[in-house]
Design a protein around this motif. Sequence first.
Motif, mmCIF file in Angstrom:
data_model
loop_
_atom_site.group_PDB
_atom_site.id
_atom_site.type_symbol
_atom_site.label_atom_id
_atom_site.label_comp_id
_atom_site.label_asym_id
_atom_site.label_seq_id
_atom_site.Cartn_x
_atom_site.Cartn_y
_atom_site.Cartn_z
ATOM 1 N N ALA A 92 31.956 26.602 -35.250
ATOM 2 C CA ALA A 92 30.952 25.431 -35.072
ATOM 3 C C ALA A 92 30.106 25.272 -36.392
ATOM 4 O O ALA A 92 30.214 26.130 -37.229
ATOM 5 N N ASN A 123 31.777 29.860 -39.150
ATOM 6 C CA ASN A 123 31.109 28.426 -39.922
ATOM 7 C C ASN A 123 31.388 28.664 -41.330
ATOM 8 O O ASN A 123 31.235 29.788 -41.933
ATOM 9 N N GLU A 124 31.889 27.663 -42.077
ATOM 10 C CA GLU A 124 31.907 27.727 -43.463
ATOM 11 C C GLU A 124 30.740 27.808 -44.481
ATOM 12 O O GLU A 124 30.723 28.096 -45.374
ATOM 13 N N TYR A 178 40.541 11.145 -36.678
ATOM 14 C CA TYR A 178 40.356 11.993 -37.763
ATOM 15 C C TYR A 178 41.029 11.746 -38.819
ATOM 16 O O TYR A 178 41.098 12.466 -39.783
ATOM 17 N N TYR A 184 38.095 17.992 -41.173
ATOM 18 C CA TYR A 184 38.918 18.162 -39.972
ATOM 19 C C TYR A 184 40.264 19.029 -40.292
ATOM 20 O O TYR A 184 40.794 19.786 -39.721
ATOM 21 N N ARG A 209 39.250 31.269 -27.139
ATOM 22 C CA ARG A 209 38.578 30.345 -27.936
ATOM 23 C C ARG A 209 37.797 29.287 -27.347
ATOM 24 O O ARG A 209 38.527 28.922 -26.166
ATOM 25 N N GLU A 211 34.992 25.892 -27.571
ATOM 26 C CA GLU A 211 34.573 25.046 -28.447
ATOM 27 C C GLU A 211 33.220 24.269 -27.969
ATOM 28 O O GLU A 211 33.006 24.640 -26.859
HETATM 29 N N1 LIG Z 1 32.178 25.134 -39.093
HETATM 30 C C1 LIG Z 1 32.954 23.893 -39.005
HETATM 31 N N2 LIG Z 1 33.397 23.856 -37.894
HETATM 32 C C2 LIG Z 1 34.008 22.704 -37.332
HETATM 33 C C3 LIG Z 1 34.194 21.747 -38.412
HETATM 34 N N3 LIG Z 1 35.047 20.609 -37.939
HETATM 35 C C4 LIG Z 1 35.196 20.958 -36.704
HETATM 36 N N4 LIG Z 1 34.716 22.355 -36.371
HETATM 37 C C5 LIG Z 1 34.923 22.974 -35.283
HETATM 38 O O1 LIG Z 1 36.148 23.148 -34.857
HETATM 39 C C6 LIG Z 1 36.397 22.869 -33.527
HETATM 40 C C7 LIG Z 1 37.231 21.455 -33.114
HETATM 41 O O2 LIG Z 1 36.701 20.332 -33.882
HETATM 42 P P1 LIG Z 1 36.178 19.242 -32.849
HETATM 43 O O3 LIG Z 1 35.238 18.403 -33.553
HETATM 44 O O4 LIG Z 1 35.713 19.668 -31.444
HETATM 45 O O5 LIG Z 1 37.549 18.562 -32.739
HETATM 46 P P2 LIG Z 1 38.309 17.885 -31.558
HETATM 47 O O6 LIG Z 1 38.105 18.879 -30.415
HETATM 48 O O7 LIG Z 1 39.758 17.986 -31.953
HETATM 49 O O8 LIG Z 1 37.834 16.467 -31.263
HETATM 50 C C8 LIG Z 1 35.144 22.691 -32.705
HETATM 51 O O9 LIG Z 1 35.049 24.102 -32.512
HETATM 52 C C9 LIG Z 1 34.231 22.540 -33.871
HETATM 53 O O10 LIG Z 1 32.980 23.007 -33.681
HETATM 54 C C10 LIG Z 1 33.578 21.984 -39.431
HETATM 55 O O11 LIG Z 1 33.683 21.206 -40.649
HETATM 56 N N5 LIG Z 1 32.836 22.993 -39.909
#
Ligand SMILES: Nc1nc2c(ncn2[C@@H]2O[C@H](COP(=O)(O)OP(=O)(O)O)[C@@H](O)[C@H]2O)c(=O)[nH]1
Length: 394
Positions: A92, A123-124, A178, A184, A209, A211
Amino acid sequence: MTLKFNSNTRRVLLIAFIGITIHSILSYTHEEYGRVTSLQNMKLDLSWGSQSGYQTPVAMNDHEQGVGTPTDQHEAALMAQHKANATILMLARNGDVDSAVRSAMRLEDKFNSKFRYPWVFLNEEPFSDEFKLRIGNVVSGEVKFGQIPREHWFQPDWIDEEYAKASRDELVSKNVIYGGSVSYRNMCRFNSGFFFLHPLLQEYKWYWRVEPDVTFPCHIDYDPFQYMETHNKTYGFTITLPEYVETIPTLWDATKEFTAEHPEYVAHGNSMGYLSENNGDSYNNCHFWSNFEIADMDFWRGEAYMKYFEHLDSKGGFYYERWGDAPVHSIAAGLFQGKDKIHFFDDIGYGHAPFTHCPHDDGAWARGKCSCNPEKSFDYEGWSCLKRWERIFE
Ligand SMILES: Nc1nc2c(ncn2[C@@H]2O[C@H](COP(=O)(O)OP(=O)(O)O)[C@@H](O)[C@H]2O)c(=O)[nH]1
Ligand SMILES: *[C@@H]1O[C@H](CO)[C@@H](O)[C@H](O)[C@H]1NC(C)=O
Ligand SMILES: *[C@@H]1O[C@H](CO)[C@@H](O)[C@H](O)[C@H]1NC(C)=O
Ligand SMILES: [Mg+2]
């Protein structure tokens, strides 16, 4: 309109008032203590005691199974003895804090307050104090916050950025979700090839996992990790659907190249019948939706998967296309092991917009454990790949 309280409402308000008062006193006591400790130690202190700030939000849902009654504590203590080598994992951003907290509260409420598995957040960037405090306040077990090493996250230098940019622009022009996002793509590549190498995850075999902003509409009254262990499974899912074909035009060719080079990794009794309509000639794009996974990291850490990921990564498809971790995980889980290693968690209700898996009549729903509508379950809607999964067991 006048505001009138009936006696029930008054009772609830009174209880809420007492609750808030007690909680404030305890929080105050706790805060004093917390100041002299680090955030993480503070978390440990929050975890087990009856002072846990965690109990307040749960107690508000008093129509649902609460936590903290003597029976539950006894159950938790018993279960703790059989705990699997497992963690709950969430990737996250700091900006996801509200939705991350919501997910954590929901999973705690429906499962983890009874089992108390530790959580790992990655987290990065460094997590903010706000993120750590608010998550710490809602989880029942231990929690760790980790930063992802640069080389596991960012676009590698050997990627031709000019070409990558052109491919992104093309996906944007096709309105692919995306399509223009580099972050992403970083996330998809990280979830494909690196998360299980993170130092904080080395001590665990299993992960669940989670989200931000997902829902768990059913009570989970058993330990899915132990289920995996007992039944010799490596990968568990709740929703399966096809990937957007524009994001993975060459993924299957890259896979076929790999399996031709390494036929030894392709297992007998694999799930090809789920992944393909023509015995592997082409991919039907079906995958397990990886925003929910209960799986064995040792499978990803193993030779077959590591080599497969290296092969895929060398193609640049995470950046030149928009390969997702879901099809990558699914193809590997489907081909490099027998189909009996994969488990459909029918009895775990799960929602990630826009889809929900709601257990059917013979599952948890019938046992009075779900709030979702089984008739609106995604399973047998047109988009779902569940029929393709089930056909390989017929
Ligand atoms: N730390 C970090 N987490 C990310 C980033 N992009 C996505 N996530 C995490 O990766 C997961 C998937 O992202 P999400 O936005 O939910 O994508 P979706 O479910 O494919 O629409 C989630 O747990 C997000 O919190 C990012 O740039 N940095
Ligand atoms: C948990 O699993 C990891 C990865 O397989 C392993 O290295 C570790 O020794 C295990 N811990 C226990 C207590 O079994
Ligand atoms: C569990 O699966 C492994 C393959 O991953 C197999 O070698 C082993 O025999 C299985 N064990 C049981 C008890 O079925
Ligand atoms: Mg998501």
